[in-house]
Design a protein around this motif. Sequence first.
Motif, PDB file in Angstrom:
ATOM      1  N   SER A  85       0.861  -1.182   0.000  1.00 36.84           N
ATOM      2  CA  SER A  85       0.000   0.000   0.000  1.00 36.84           C
ATOM      3  C   SER A  85       0.895   1.229   0.000  1.00 36.84           C
ATOM      4  CB  SER A  85      -0.918   0.000   1.229  1.00 36.84           C
ATOM      5  OG  SER A  85      -1.727  -1.147   1.253  1.00 36.84           O
ATOM      6  N   ARG A 100      -3.579   5.187   3.272  1.00 38.43           N
ATOM      7  CA  ARG A 100      -4.055   3.790   3.264  1.00 38.43           C
ATOM      8  C   ARG A 100      -3.341   2.989   4.348  1.00 38.43           C
ATOM      9  NH1 ARG A 100      -6.012   0.180  -1.659  1.00 38.43           N
ATOM     10  NH2 ARG A 100      -7.785   1.431  -2.316  1.00 38.43           N
ATOM     11  N   GLU A 154     -12.505   2.394  -0.858  1.00 38.95           N
ATOM     12  CA  GLU A 154     -12.612   3.395   0.206  1.00 38.95           C
ATOM     13  C   GLU A 154     -14.092   3.727   0.402  1.00 38.95           C
ATOM     14  OE1 GLU A 154     -10.693   4.655  -2.706  1.00 38.95           O
ATOM     15  OE2 GLU A 154      -9.058   3.373  -2.006  1.00 38.95           O
ATOM     16  N   THR A 184      -9.174  11.373   6.512  1.00 39.38           N
ATOM     17  CA  THR A 184      -8.929  10.002   6.960  1.00 39.38           C
ATOM     18  C   THR A 184      -9.978   9.534   7.964  1.00 39.38           C
ATOM     19  OG1 THR A 184      -6.555  10.366   6.648  1.00 39.38           O
ATOM     20  CG2 THR A 184      -7.194   8.463   7.963  1.00 39.38           C
ATOM     21  N   LEU A 220     -11.627   1.255   4.875  1.00 46.57           N
ATOM     22  CA  LEU A 220     -11.222   0.323   3.821  1.00 46.57           C
ATOM     23  C   LEU A 220     -12.058  -0.938   3.924  1.00 46.57           C
ATOM     24  CD1 LEU A 220      -7.309   0.582   3.738  1.00 46.57           C
ATOM     25  CD2 LEU A 220      -8.925   1.363   2.006  1.00 46.57           C
TER      26      LEU A 220
END
Length: 552
Positions: free
Chosen positions: A479, A484, A513, A527, A532
């Motif tokens: 990632s 992420r 996402e 964020t 995820l």
Amino acid sequence: MTWSSVDWTATEAAVGRIQDRIFRAAKTGDGARVKNLQKLLVRSRSAKLLAIRQVTQRNAGRNTPGIDGVVCRTPEDRVTLLESGLDLTGYKPKPVRRVYIPKTNGKLRPLGIPTVTDRVMQAVVKLALEPEWETRFEANSYGFRPGRCTMDAIEAVFIALGQKGSSRWILDADISGCFDAIAHGPLLARLPTFTRTIERWLKAGSIDMGAWRASEAGTPQGGILSPVLANVALDGMERLFGGEDRDGNPVKAATKKGMDKSVVLIRYADDVLVTAPSKEVLERHVLPRLEAFLADRGLVLNHAKTRIVSIDAGFDFLGFTARKFRDGKLLIRPEKAKVLAHLRAIKAYLDANRQAPAGAVVRALAPVIRGWTLYYRHACSARTFSYADHRVWQMLWAWARRRHPTKSKGWVKARYFRPTRSRVWNFADAAVPGAAMLPWYSDTKIVRHIKVKGRSSPLDPDARPYWAERRRRRLEARSLSRWRQDLLRTQGYACAACGVPFDPDEDIGLMDEHHAKPRHQGGGNETGNLRLLHRWCHHRHHQRVGYEAAEA
């Protein structure tokens, strides 16, 4: 029942419990218990659900039909497939659809595409067979096995050849048409369960240009079970040269006796590499035994491609070139032919898209560059990355100048290249504020890959702590974006919806996402508002809350 109502956490747990029992029974040599548990697993509704999800939602060929032209794109299609039975009793597979894809040498590679139903049935049998065979497969077998990748094989090459006093001669063996030539008899003799079903798959034949052709040998490339069957057929190569002791534990090359001393065999599917201290050992000891082993399975070496080379001259393996130089250092770098092929592909794209917007070019090339650097980031690739940066910049500059022949160089630079603190020539649509920039190869850090330990398998219930830590490291390494990585840590490296851990080999491209507060309600991309999820979990959520979700 609806597809969105499936509890994937419970489904994965149910299959995992039976697989754990199969692994433990196989490890202790309880063959009768292994058979009973495998038959229990293939009858399990949970195994069928996982197999359908694998075939219709995870695999790259999910939209490719077999000879019946059927694909499962909708949740309703998947439920219909589940309710059709999927029982091995009386099951008769259909022939595969023969297609051909080009190889790098200009020839065509034949693939056999089974029907969706046959693929699901193969996936179910694979769930039952893998735990048994993971207790048997050798330490230096890396291809098409859970938890193992090409970089494990490359790191094994470095360990075998990188030390002072290590072997200096290599047999680079090529098996002629391995998947298409494996003899059915010896393969079936090694399979104590599902023999009739697997024989029917092998003997189903193929439809090529409307004509049916019998299959007297080989496992069709394109089938889900074919890689496992190939590994079963080729298992035992490393033991030919004392790779394991009586208890099945790996033996270090330096402690071997006689002609096997310092001989190391590394196999990735049908790509075989053998190291030895002298050319004579390879010619008189290794090569004859290897040829006899393959002959028992209906296979032969391709002598035109099989060669014995010195480490000083170097050799190519899995897209890398390994060579030891005069100072005694072993360098493993990207293979020159692969580098040139990659750059030619970028050049071909730019030539075919001379009028495309700069933003479209960034969106098309960014994943290609990131994926390529991700594969080669564990080798000595710094110079290669720098060279690729230079060549791609030249291509992009020529592409931009061609679009505006009457404009000055300064105007073209200001239009297509945005300066930052670290670099001046960042390709982007400079006319659009905040537009994404094309990544640089050399921005990818070179990171040493840690090879998988011995014969360890992620299907071993006693090795879960080791594989959980390894999965975390690989997920972070694969990632590339920091946000992420932060989300993965926050979520415990598992899906925020179902709680099932992400698989670094299969789920990287299938992670979505999800906005906790929808964007149409004012939710942003910060964020704290992102989660995820597995792609199928993401679509299931939107199906539940009534949104119109895209086809999963």
